[in-house]
Scaffold this motif. Structure first.
Motif, short mmCIF file in Angstrom:
data_model
loop_
_atom_site.label_atom_id
_atom_site.label_comp_id
_atom_site.label_asym_id
_atom_site.label_seq_id
_atom_site.Cartn_x
_atom_site.Cartn_y
_atom_site.Cartn_z
N ALA A 68 -5.39 -10.60 2.24
CA ALA A 68 -4.35 -10.85 3.24
C ALA A 68 -3.88 -9.59 3.94
CB ALA A 68 -3.16 -11.56 2.59
N ILE A 69 -3.93 -8.44 3.26
CA ILE A 69 -3.37 -7.21 3.84
C ILE A 69 -4.41 -6.34 4.54
CG2 ILE A 69 -1.48 -7.23 2.18
CD1 ILE A 69 -2.87 -4.83 0.78
N LYS A 70 -5.65 -6.73 4.50
CA LYS A 70 -6.71 -5.92 5.13
C LYS A 70 -6.39 -5.66 6.59
CE LYS A 70 -10.83 -6.89 2.47
NZ LYS A 70 -12.10 -7.63 2.43
N GLY A 71 -6.43 -4.38 6.97
CA GLY A 71 -6.26 -4.00 8.36
C GLY A 71 -4.84 -4.03 8.88
N LYS A 72 -3.87 -4.29 8.02
CA LYS A 72 -2.48 -4.37 8.45
C LYS A 72 -1.78 -3.01 8.32
CE LYS A 72 -2.05 -9.27 7.58
NZ LYS A 72 -2.81 -9.62 8.75
N GLN A 73 -0.75 -2.79 9.13
CA GLN A 73 0.00 -1.54 9.14
C GLN A 73 1.09 -1.59 8.06
OE1 GLN A 73 2.04 -0.72 12.84
NE2 GLN A 73 2.94 1.16 12.06
N CYS A 74 0.79 -0.99 6.91
CA CYS A 74 1.71 -1.01 5.77
C CYS A 74 2.87 -0.04 5.98
CB CYS A 74 0.95 -0.66 4.49
SG CYS A 74 1.96 -0.86 3.02
N VAL A 75 4.09 -0.50 5.66
CA VAL A 75 5.27 0.38 5.74
C VAL A 75 5.89 0.63 4.37
CG1 VAL A 75 5.81 -0.11 8.15
CG2 VAL A 75 6.78 -1.56 6.40
N VAL A 76 5.74 -0.30 3.43
CA VAL A 76 6.21 -0.12 2.05
C VAL A 76 5.24 -0.85 1.14
CG1 VAL A 76 8.04 -0.57 0.37
CG2 VAL A 76 8.65 0.10 2.70
N GLY A 77 4.78 -0.14 0.10
CA GLY A 77 3.84 -0.74 -0.84
C GLY A 77 2.42 -0.39 -0.43
N PRO A 78 1.48 -1.20 -0.89
CA PRO A 78 1.64 -2.29 -1.83
C PRO A 78 2.03 -1.79 -3.22
CG PRO A 78 -0.63 -2.21 -0.97
CD PRO A 78 0.11 -1.05 -0.42
#
Length: 105
Positions: A68-78
């Motif tokens: 689900a998180i592939k390619g997304k702009q992470c700001v906190v975590g994972p």
């Protein structure tokens, strides 16, 4: 993927909040609040930082967190809150989004 709750940071603890000690966070149960709102209070020193501590977010429960998180702009975590419970916060189209996967039974 299923919409699970709307997360709303608050400045003080509310009645019936549960403590998530590993991340120094207190939260209401979205299954018992109108509109599936999860109110969140963060203690000093929480690994959860801005913008999550001040910006409301939409939270989705997913079957496969890593996919689900592939390619997304992470700001906190994972991060793994407790064994098997993964969370992460991401910017998507200008909105703060949480993805989480619960432990498999």
């Amino acid at each position: 993927m299923k919409l699970h709750h709307i997360g709303v940071p608050v400045k003080q603890k509310l009645p019936d909040m549960a403590n998530f000690e590993p991340i120094k966070c207190w939260a209401t149960d979205p299954e018992t609040t109108p509109g599936r709102v999860e109110y969140l209070f963060f203690e000093p020193g929480s690994p959860i930082t801005e913008p999550v501590t001040s910006v409301p977010h939409l939270a989705y429960r997913v079957e496969n967190f890593q996919e689900a998180i592939k390619g997304k702009q992470c700001v906190v975590g994972p991060m793994e809150v407790v064994p098997g419970l993964w969370i992460g916060f991401f910017w998507e189209d200008g909105n703060l989004i949480e993805y989480h996967e619960v432990p498999k039974a």
